[in-house]
Design an enzyme around this catalytic site. Structure first.
Site, PDB file in Angstrom:
ATOM      1  N   ARG A   1      45.094  39.297  11.385  1.00  0.00           N
ATOM      2  CA  ARG A   1      46.469  39.808  11.342  1.00  0.00           C
ATOM      3  C   ARG A   1      46.555  41.208  10.736  1.00  0.00           C
ATOM      4  NH1 ARG A   1      50.562  35.835   8.906  1.00  0.00           N
ATOM      5  NH2 ARG A   1      51.922  37.355   9.874  1.00  0.00           N
ATOM      6  N   CYS A   2      45.453  41.700  10.204  1.00  0.00           N
ATOM      7  CA  CYS A   2      45.415  43.004   9.531  1.00  0.00           C
ATOM      8  C   CYS A   2      44.926  44.080  10.502  1.00  0.00           C
ATOM      9  CB  CYS A   2      44.485  42.921   8.320  1.00  0.00           C
ATOM     10  SG  CYS A   2      44.161  44.512   7.531  1.00  0.00           S
ATOM     11  N   GLY A   3      45.721  45.128  10.676  1.00  0.00           N
ATOM     12  CA  GLY A   3      45.353  46.208  11.586  1.00  0.00           C
ATOM     13  C   GLY A   3      44.067  46.906  11.186  1.00  0.00           C
TER      14      GLY A   3
ATOM     15  N   ASN B   1      40.554  39.505   8.492  1.00  0.00           N
ATOM     16  CA  ASN B   1      41.856  38.881   8.671  1.00  0.00           C
ATOM     17  C   ASN B   1      42.389  39.411   9.998  1.00  0.00           C
ATOM     18  OD1 ASN B   1      44.541  38.151   8.755  1.00  0.00           O
ATOM     19  ND2 ASN B   1      44.933  38.600   6.616  1.00  0.00           N
TER      20      ASN B   1
END
Length: 117
Positions: free
Chosen positions: A10-12, A8
Site C-alpha cells: 500500500r506504500c508508494g 508494504n
C-alpha cells in the site's frame, strides 16, 4: 545472499523500490512485514546495518505511536523495538537487504547504495 525487501504494497515508496529492484533484474524475496514481521533480532540488525538509530526506523506518524507514548522522553531502544514487533505498522519502510548491506530506502534512490554489482 538473496535480496530481501520488507514491503508494504500500500506504500508508494515501497512499490517504487520493488519496481527498481525488478528493473535491475533482481527478483527479491518479498516480505510483507505487516503480515510476517521480522524477528526482533532481524529488525535490530537491519536498523544497525542501515546506520540508523532505532528511533529513525520508527514510523512516528502512526496513531499507535502516540497511543503507546513512544514519543515520551526516556523511551529506550528496547521499548521501541518491542513496540515495532508488536505493532509492525510502526516499522518504517521499505527496508532492503542485499549482499552489500541494508538500507531504509526512503527516499527510493537510497537503494542505489546497496544494489548488487
Amino acid at each position: 545472499m538473496p535480496t530481501t525487501i520488507y514491503h508494504n504494497p500500500r506504500c508508494g515508496t515501497s512499490r517504487t523500490v520493488l519496481d527498481h529492484l525488478q528493473q535491475a533484474g533482481i527478483e527479491p524475496t518479498v516480505v510483507e512485514y505487516l503480515k510476517t514481521p521480522p524477528t526482533r533480532q532481524v529488525l535490530a540488525d537491519m536498523i544497525k546495518q542501515s546506520g540508523l538509530s532505532v528511533r529513525d526506523a520508527v514510523r512516528a506518524k502512526e496513531a499507535v505511536y502516540q497511543e503507546l507514548g513512544l514519543d515520551a522522553e526516556g523511551v529506550s531502544d528496547d521499548q521501541l523495538l518491542d513496540a515495532m514487533i508488536e505493532h509492525p505498522i510502526l516499522i518504517n519502510r521499505p527496508f532492503v537487504v542485499t549482499e552489500r548491506g541494508a538500507r531504509l530506502c526512503r527516499p527510493a534512490d537510497v537503494l542505489e547504495e546497496i544494489l548488487p554489482r
